[in-house]
Design a protein around this motif. Sequence first.
Motif, PDB file in Angstrom:
ATOM      1  N   PHE A  37       0.833  -1.214   0.000  1.00 23.06           N
ATOM      2  CA  PHE A  37       0.000   0.000   0.000  1.00 23.06           C
ATOM      3  C   PHE A  37       0.862   1.257   0.000  1.00 23.06           C
ATOM      4  O   PHE A  37       0.589   2.210  -0.724  1.00 23.06           O
ATOM      5  CB  PHE A  37      -0.928   0.029   1.219  1.00 23.06           C
ATOM      6  CG  PHE A  37      -2.302  -0.509   0.930  1.00 23.06           C
ATOM      7  CD1 PHE A  37      -3.044  -0.026  -0.147  1.00 23.06           C
ATOM      8  CD2 PHE A  37      -2.858  -1.496   1.730  1.00 23.06           C
ATOM      9  CE1 PHE A  37      -4.307  -0.521  -0.414  1.00 23.06           C
ATOM     10  CE2 PHE A  37      -4.122  -2.004   1.469  1.00 23.06           C
ATOM     11  CZ  PHE A  37      -4.851  -1.513   0.397  1.00 23.06           C
ATOM     12  N   GLN A  38       1.910   1.238   0.819  1.00 18.25           N
ATOM     13  CA  GLN A  38       2.798   2.403   0.860  1.00 18.25           C
ATOM     14  C   GLN A  38       3.385   2.669  -0.518  1.00 18.25           C
ATOM     15  O   GLN A  38       3.384   3.800  -1.002  1.00 18.25           O
ATOM     16  CB  GLN A  38       3.938   2.167   1.857  1.00 18.25           C
ATOM     17  CG  GLN A  38       3.510   2.254   3.291  1.00 18.25           C
ATOM     18  CD  GLN A  38       4.740   2.284   4.187  1.00 18.25           C
ATOM     19  OE1 GLN A  38       5.441   3.281   4.276  1.00 18.25           O
ATOM     20  NE2 GLN A  38       5.011   1.167   4.818  1.00 18.25           N
ATOM     21  N   GLY A  61      15.152  -3.818   7.802  1.00 19.80           N
ATOM     22  CA  GLY A  61      14.162  -4.571   8.574  1.00 19.80           C
ATOM     23  C   GLY A  61      13.294  -5.311   7.570  1.00 19.80           C
ATOM     24  O   GLY A  61      13.815  -5.967   6.680  1.00 19.80           O
ATOM     25  N   ASP A  62      11.967  -5.161   7.707  1.00 18.47           N
ATOM     26  CA  ASP A  62      11.120  -5.701   6.640  1.00 18.47           C
ATOM     27  C   ASP A  62      10.270  -4.584   6.047  1.00 18.47           C
ATOM     28  O   ASP A  62       9.177  -4.807   5.560  1.00 18.47           O
ATOM     29  CB  ASP A  62      10.263  -6.867   7.144  1.00 18.47           C
ATOM     30  CG  ASP A  62       9.421  -6.475   8.334  1.00 18.47           C
ATOM     31  OD1 ASP A  62       9.342  -5.264   8.640  1.00 18.47           O
ATOM     32  OD2 ASP A  62       8.839  -7.374   8.954  1.00 18.47           O
ATOM     33  N   SER A  63      10.838  -3.367   6.055  1.00 17.89           N
ATOM     34  CA  SER A  63      10.035  -2.201   5.691  1.00 17.89           C
ATOM     35  C   SER A  63       9.695  -2.119   4.208  1.00 17.89           C
ATOM     36  O   SER A  63       8.778  -1.411   3.827  1.00 17.89           O
ATOM     37  CB  SER A  63      10.730  -0.913   6.136  1.00 17.89           C
ATOM     38  OG  SER A  63      11.987  -0.802   5.505  1.00 17.89           O
ATOM     39  N   THR A  64      10.437  -2.820   3.342  1.00 11.17           N
ATOM     40  CA  THR A  64      10.056  -2.825   1.926  1.00 11.17           C
ATOM     41  C   THR A  64       9.724  -4.241   1.457  1.00 11.17           C
ATOM     42  O   THR A  64       9.764  -4.545   0.277  1.00 11.17           O
ATOM     43  CB  THR A  64      11.156  -2.229   1.016  1.00 11.17           C
ATOM     44  OG1 THR A  64      12.356  -2.997   1.188  1.00 11.17           O
ATOM     45  CG2 THR A  64      11.431  -0.778   1.336  1.00 11.17           C
ATOM     46  N   ASN A  65       9.409  -5.101   2.424  1.00 10.57           N
ATOM     47  CA  ASN A  65       9.014  -6.465   2.098  1.00 10.57           C
ATOM     48  C   ASN A  65       7.574  -6.441   1.600  1.00 10.57           C
ATOM     49  O   ASN A  65       6.640  -6.462   2.388  1.00 10.57           O
ATOM     50  CB  ASN A  65       9.125  -7.320   3.365  1.00 10.57           C
ATOM     51  CG  ASN A  65       9.576  -8.724   3.050  1.00 10.57           C
ATOM     52  OD1 ASN A  65       9.266  -9.250   1.976  1.00 10.57           O
ATOM     53  ND2 ASN A  65      10.307  -9.321   3.954  1.00 10.57           N
ATOM     54  N   VAL A  66       7.382  -6.402   0.279  1.00 13.33           N
ATOM     55  CA  VAL A  66       6.028  -6.231  -0.260  1.00 13.33           C
ATOM     56  C   VAL A  66       5.275  -7.564  -0.266  1.00 13.33           C
ATOM     57  O   VAL A  66       5.874  -8.631  -0.104  1.00 13.33           O
ATOM     58  CB  VAL A  66       6.062  -5.620  -1.678  1.00 13.33           C
ATOM     59  CG1 VAL A  66       6.548  -4.194  -1.639  1.00 13.33           C
ATOM     60  CG2 VAL A  66       6.910  -6.474  -2.616  1.00 13.33           C
ATOM     61  N   LEU A  67       3.968  -7.459  -0.471  1.00 14.18           N
ATOM     62  CA  LEU A  67       3.105  -8.630  -0.349  1.00 14.18           C
ATOM     63  C   LEU A  67       3.490  -9.764  -1.298  1.00 14.18           C
ATOM     64  O   LEU A  67       3.503 -10.934  -0.915  1.00 14.18           O
ATOM     65  CB  LEU A  67       1.646  -8.210  -0.582  1.00 14.18           C
ATOM     66  CG  LEU A  67       0.573  -9.267  -0.369  1.00 14.18           C
ATOM     67  CD1 LEU A  67       0.743  -9.987   0.957  1.00 14.18           C
ATOM     68  CD2 LEU A  67      -0.807  -8.649  -0.453  1.00 14.18           C
TER      69      LEU A  67
END
Lengths: 328, 277
Positions: free
Chosen positions: A107-108, A275-281
Motif C-alpha cells: 500500500f505504501q 528490517g522488513d520495511s520494503t518487504n512487499v506482499l
Amino acid sequence: MKFNQQSEQNTEEVNGKKELNASAEKKTKWSRKRKSQLTSSLFVLPYLVMFTAFLLIPLIYGVYISFHKYGLLSKDRPFVGLDNYKKIFDPNSYVNEIFFTGLWNTFQFVIYSVPLLVFIGLGLALLVNSLPSKIRGLFRTFYFIPYAISVSVISILWLWILDTNSGLLNNFLMKLGFDPIPWLTSQPGAWISIVAATVWWTIGFNMIIFINALNEVPESLYEAASIDGAGAWSKFVNITLPSIRPIMLFVVITSTIASFNVYGQPYLMTGGGPGDSTNVLLMGIVEQAFEERQLGSASAMAIIMALIMIIVSIVQFKISKAGQKGDQ
Amino acid sequence: MISRSKKIFLISLASVIALLFILPLAWMVATSFKNDFEAIAGGLNFLPKDFIIDNYVYTLLGDGLSVPVLKWMFNSIFVGVSGALIIVFIDALAAYALARLDVPFKKTLFAMFVSTLMIPWVITFLPLYMEFSHLGLLDTYAALILPYSANAFGVFLLFQFFKGFPKELEEAAYLDGANKWQIFTKVVLPSARPIMWTLAIFSFMTIYNDFLWPLVATSSPEMRTITTGIAIMQQGSFVSSYGKLMALTTIATVPILILFLIGQKHLIKGITQSGIK
C-alpha cells in the motif's frame, strides 16, 4: 427450428417431389451452415486451448489449492476448508503477520508511486507537446527508452547509482560537501530509491498514453477559449483536464495494478529491508510458497490480494464516475 | 505564437530531463569498459581512463566463469521469438474468427476472454507453477513460453482491428470461390501486418523482460533467461565487480534496445490503442 423442417419432410411426403427437393436443399443448406460453423470454430480453437490450459485451469486450480493444506513437496494434501483464509485474519498466526506487513508495505508503495506516475507522466506529455514539432519525437524517445529495459538491469543500475560508498549520487553529494546518504539501507531512503527507480523506468508508458489523449482534444475548444480570453492555466483546468478524464482514469487504474504487483525492485534493490520495511506482499507470497513450501496459504494470500486489487480498481472507477457527474 | 525565450526555456528543460533518462544508461555502458579498480572507486569520471574490453571477454567466454551467459542470451531470444510467434498466430486466428466468422457463442467467448484481462495475474501464478510441476515441464522451454500465450490482450487488440476491416475485400474473395482460410491468409493477414508487428514486439519485450515467472519456473543455470541470470550474478559471483556486472547488463540491454528503437512506432501504436477505452 432446423429439426422441425426435417420432420415436416416426413409428414408432407405426399406433397410431391418438388417439396422434397426444396427440403433437401434446406437440409444441405443446414449442414453447410454446421460445417461453416465448425471450420470457423477451428480458428478459435488454438487460442481456446491455451486459454483453458494456462488461464482457466490455473484459476480454478488456484482456488482448489487455497482450500487445502498444500505442501509444495508433500504428497499428502488434505482439504482444510477455509482454514488458510482464517489464518490470514487470525492475529496469532505468523501468516497474518506476513500478509499484513506485506500488504501495508505494498500500500505504501502504491500511495507513493501512483500519484508520481500519473502527474509526472502528464507533465512530461505536456512538456513534449509544447516543444517544436520537429524535436517532439526525439524527446519522446528519450523519456520512453528505460521502459524497454528489464527490471533486473534497472534495479542493478540504480542499486549502484545509490550505493552508499561508491555510488554516483553520493560521490556527487560528497563533492558538494554533504555526508553520503545510506539510500538503500535506511528509511525513507529505501522507499525514495525504489519509487524513483520505478518512476524512471515506467513513466514513458504513461507519457505516451497522455500524449495521445492530449492530441485528441479538439483544437476548436482551445480556439473558442482563446477568443473568450482564457489564459493557459484556465484552458488546462477547464478544457484539457475534463477532456482527458477517461484516459486519466485508465492511467490511474493501470498504474495502481502495476504498483500492487511490485516485486523485482524491492527484491533486488533492498531485499525487503531495512528490517522488513520494503518487504512487499508479493515477496511474502513467493516466500510462503517456495521457502516455507506452504502453497495453500500462499494461494489464499494471492487470492485475497487479487480481490483487494479488483476492489481498489472498482472504487477508483466509481470515484471517477461520481466526480464526472458532480461536474455536470 | 510561443515566444522565443519561452521556447529556449522549454527545450533546455526537456534536455535536462532527457539527460536524467539517458545518463544512467550511458554510465552503465561506460563502466562496462572500466577495470574493477576504476569502476569501484566510483568518482565522477564518466569515461574510462583505461579503456578495456576484458569485462566482455570474461563475461561471455570466461574460463573461470561457471555460468553460460551466451546460453542465457540464446534462451531469452529464443523464448521471446517463439512466444511472440505463437501469440501473434493464435491471437490473429481467434480475433478474426470472433470479429468476422460465424463461430457459435462468439459473443460469450469474446466476453469471457476480455474479462480475464481484469483478473490480476497473481492468482494464476502459483497454480501455473504446480501445473507445470505436475506435467514435469518445469525448467523447460515449454514452461518459459506457453503461459504467455493465454493472455487475452492480443485477441482484444486484433479484434478491434478486424472489426474495422472493410468487408468488401473479403466478399470479393468469397465470390471468387476462396475459402475462409485462403481469405484469412491472402486477404486479411497482409493488411493486418502492422498491427501484428505491434503485438509481436509487445509480446517479445514482455517475455524477454519478465522476471518473476522465469525465476520460479526454471532452476538449472542452463535454463535461465538473461534477466533472471543477471539477478543471480548480482547476488553471487559478480557482487563485487561492477565492471563485469555492467558488461552483463549491457549485453542484456543491447538486443532489446535495438528492437525497441526499430519497433518504437509500432510499440507506441500498441500503447495508444490499449489506452483507448
